[in-house]
Scaffold this active site. Structure first.
Site, PDB file in Angstrom:
ATOM      1  N   LYS A  34      -9.448  84.787  20.698  1.00  0.00           N
ATOM      2  CA  LYS A  34      -9.705  85.327  22.035  1.00  0.00           C
ATOM      3  C   LYS A  34      -8.499  86.149  22.481  1.00  0.00           C
ATOM      4  O   LYS A  34      -7.385  85.859  22.069  1.00  0.00           O
ATOM      5  CB  LYS A  34      -9.952  84.185  23.029  1.00  0.00           C
ATOM      6  N   HIS A  41     -23.313  83.047  12.336  1.00  0.00           N
ATOM      7  CA  HIS A  41     -23.312  82.929  13.794  1.00  0.00           C
ATOM      8  C   HIS A  41     -24.734  83.129  14.292  1.00  0.00           C
ATOM      9  O   HIS A  41     -25.483  83.945  13.752  1.00  0.00           O
ATOM     10  CB  HIS A  41     -22.376  83.965  14.423  1.00  0.00           C
ATOM     11  N   HIS A  88     -23.554  77.749  13.484  1.00  0.00           N
ATOM     12  CA  HIS A  88     -23.284  77.160  14.790  1.00  0.00           C
ATOM     13  C   HIS A  88     -24.463  76.288  15.208  1.00  0.00           C
ATOM     14  O   HIS A  88     -25.622  76.682  15.069  1.00  0.00           O
ATOM     15  CB  HIS A  88     -23.046  78.259  15.825  1.00  0.00           C
TER      16      HIS A  88
END
Length: 475
Positions: free
Chosen positions: A175, A294, A327
């Site tokens: 991030k 993902h 995920h």
């Protein structure tokens, strides 16, 4: 058209519209081992009988259309049609039913998730006779499972590649997800990996933007991986996102990762598409790359309880299409997920054989035969205080991924990684000693923080952070 042709076409044919249930509702049908079975949650329009609605779902997702056609006589509908073989009301819900549909295996192309979904969840979801429709679960027969390669490597091969056993793997999403230069991005990766994490990760929307082109990112990340490996003596990885605007570009990025010698890449399998994902999974197996999946866009499909598709179906699709990780929610973090439901599809990802268990949302017994398992990834709003619950819920064969829960540490990325590694190893040791993590988890973390200043600082920062919202998608 000659008179002779007209006569042949017209034999036994009566034009017009007839109820779907006359052909496609067959409660006497006994399912075959080779059938693909589907459980649909359906909400019929007022005045539409559930038997007609269930038959319409079976028809429109297999051989049927809205009117009788003379070409029905040129094939064997009894052989190829889908059949609604059972309907049950949903307890506590008005005008909702679970319709069970069986599809003959010959309706589907071998090894194609794309064709499977185009058939079963194609046009039927827009059918006017239904107010809402949701695919809750699928049973994929072993004879069809064996037409798929599945995950490039699977859980055991990944552990052998990484030489890491007996604990969950730890990761971190870098991030801010957008805006960093490639060099600063690589620096963040290095700090996390040298601090004790096994993996770092591109976020789902990191592709190749003006501020950070993909090749620059791949190069700086590879440098970070090799430097951290040299310092720690552990194998490290970063999920470099190979998702691109074309399949050709995606495979070019995968080839670059292979040439750099990194162990793993990533793909957004829903936005990228099942065909592209399966191609990438085949490439990864052929070239020794692990593949992280993902699920970006999944909540558009699976969040609403009465319409769309449950994530357990998308999870099965990912195992068929190919991925070593996917995920899977957290139960305790910021993203949607009920514990029993999550444990159901996590087992569907990892285990070879899963028994029917409606208490966990599993509608059918599933035998995956030789298809490798997939590691579930817990990610989204988790931190060190969640470690005991995550260890208990997901067990060793999982990836626990802390983005803000690593990078938000007051002392920096490396101390954040240290805190997570210490917390994880403390929880694994406590569990192995027979302690009850559900009851003693907080005490385990407090004890570990006494000898780890990095963990103590993390505990102080996140001691009040909770995500207490009611789950929308319940059983």
């Amino acid at each position: 058209m000659s008179p002779q042709t007209e006569t042949k076409a017209g034999v036994g044919f009566k034009a017009g519209v007839k109820d779907y249930r006359l052909t496609y509702y067959t409660p006497e049908y006994e399912t075959k081992e080779t059938d693909i079975l589907a459980a649909f949650r359906m909400t019929p329009q007022p005045g539409v009988p559930p038997e007609e609605a269930g038959a319409a779902v079976a028809a429109e997702s297999s051989t049927g259309t809205w009117t009788t056609v003379w070409t029905d006589g040129l094939t064997s509908l009894d052989r190829y049609k889908g059949r609604c073989y059972d309907i049950e009301p949903v307890a506590g819900e008005e005008n909702q039913y679970i319709a069970y549909v069986a599809y003959p295996l010959d309706l589907f192309e071998e090894g194609s998730v794309t064709n499977l979904f185009t058939s079963i969840v194609g046009n039927v979801f827009g059918f006017k006779a239904l107010r809402a429709l949701r695919l809750e679960d699928l049973r994929i027969p072993p004879s069809y499972v064996k037409t798929f390669q599945g995950p490039p490597h699977g859980i055991q091969v990944e552990r052998d590649k990484l030489n890491k056993y007996g604990r969950p793997l730890l990761g971190c999403t870098i991030k801010p997800k957008l805006g960093l230069s490639a060099k600063n991005y690589g620096r963040a990766v290095y700090e996390c990996l040298r601090g004790g994490l096994d993996f770092t990760k591109d976020d789902e929307n990191v592709n190749s933007q003006p501020f950070m082109r993909w090749r620059d990112r791949f190069l700086f990340v590879a440098e970070a991986i090799f430097k951290s490996q040299a310092e720690t003596g552990e194998i490290k990885g970063h999920y470099s996102n190979a998702t691109a605007g074309t399949s050709e570009e995606m495979l070019k990025r995968a080839a670059c990762a292979r040439e750099l010698g990194v162990p793993i890449i990533m793909h957004d399998y829903l936005t990228g598409g099942f065909t592209a994902n399966t191609s990438l999974a085949h490439y990864c197996r052929d070239n020794g790359l692990l593949l992280h999946i993902h699920r970006a866009m999944h909540a558009v499909i699976d969040r609403q309880k009465n319409h769309g598709m449950h994530f357990r179906v998308l999870a099965k699709a990912s195992r068929l299409s190919g991925g070593d990780h996917i995920h899977a929610g957290t139960v305790v973090g910021k993203l949607e997920g009920e514990r029993e439901v999550t444990s159901g599809f996590v087992d569907s990802l990892r285990d070879d054989y899963i028994e029917r268990d409606r208490s966990r949302g599993i509608y059918f017994t599933q035998d995956w035969v030789s298809l490798p398992g997939v590691l579930p990834v817990a990610s989204g709003g988790i931190h060190v205080w969640h470690m005991p619950a995550l260890t208990e819920i997901f067990g060793d064969d999982s990836v626990l991924q802390f983005g803000g829960g690593t990078l938000g540490h007051p002392w920096g990325n490396a101390p954040g990684a240290v805190a997570n590694r210490v917390a994880s190893e403390a929880c694994v040791q406590a569990r192995n000693e027979g302690r009850d993590l559900a009851r003693e988890g907080n005490e385990v973390i407090r004890e570990a923080s006494k000898w780890s200043p990095d963990l103590a600082a993390a505990c102080e920062v996140w001691k009040e952070i909770k995500f207490e919202y009611e789950t929308i998608d319940t059983l």
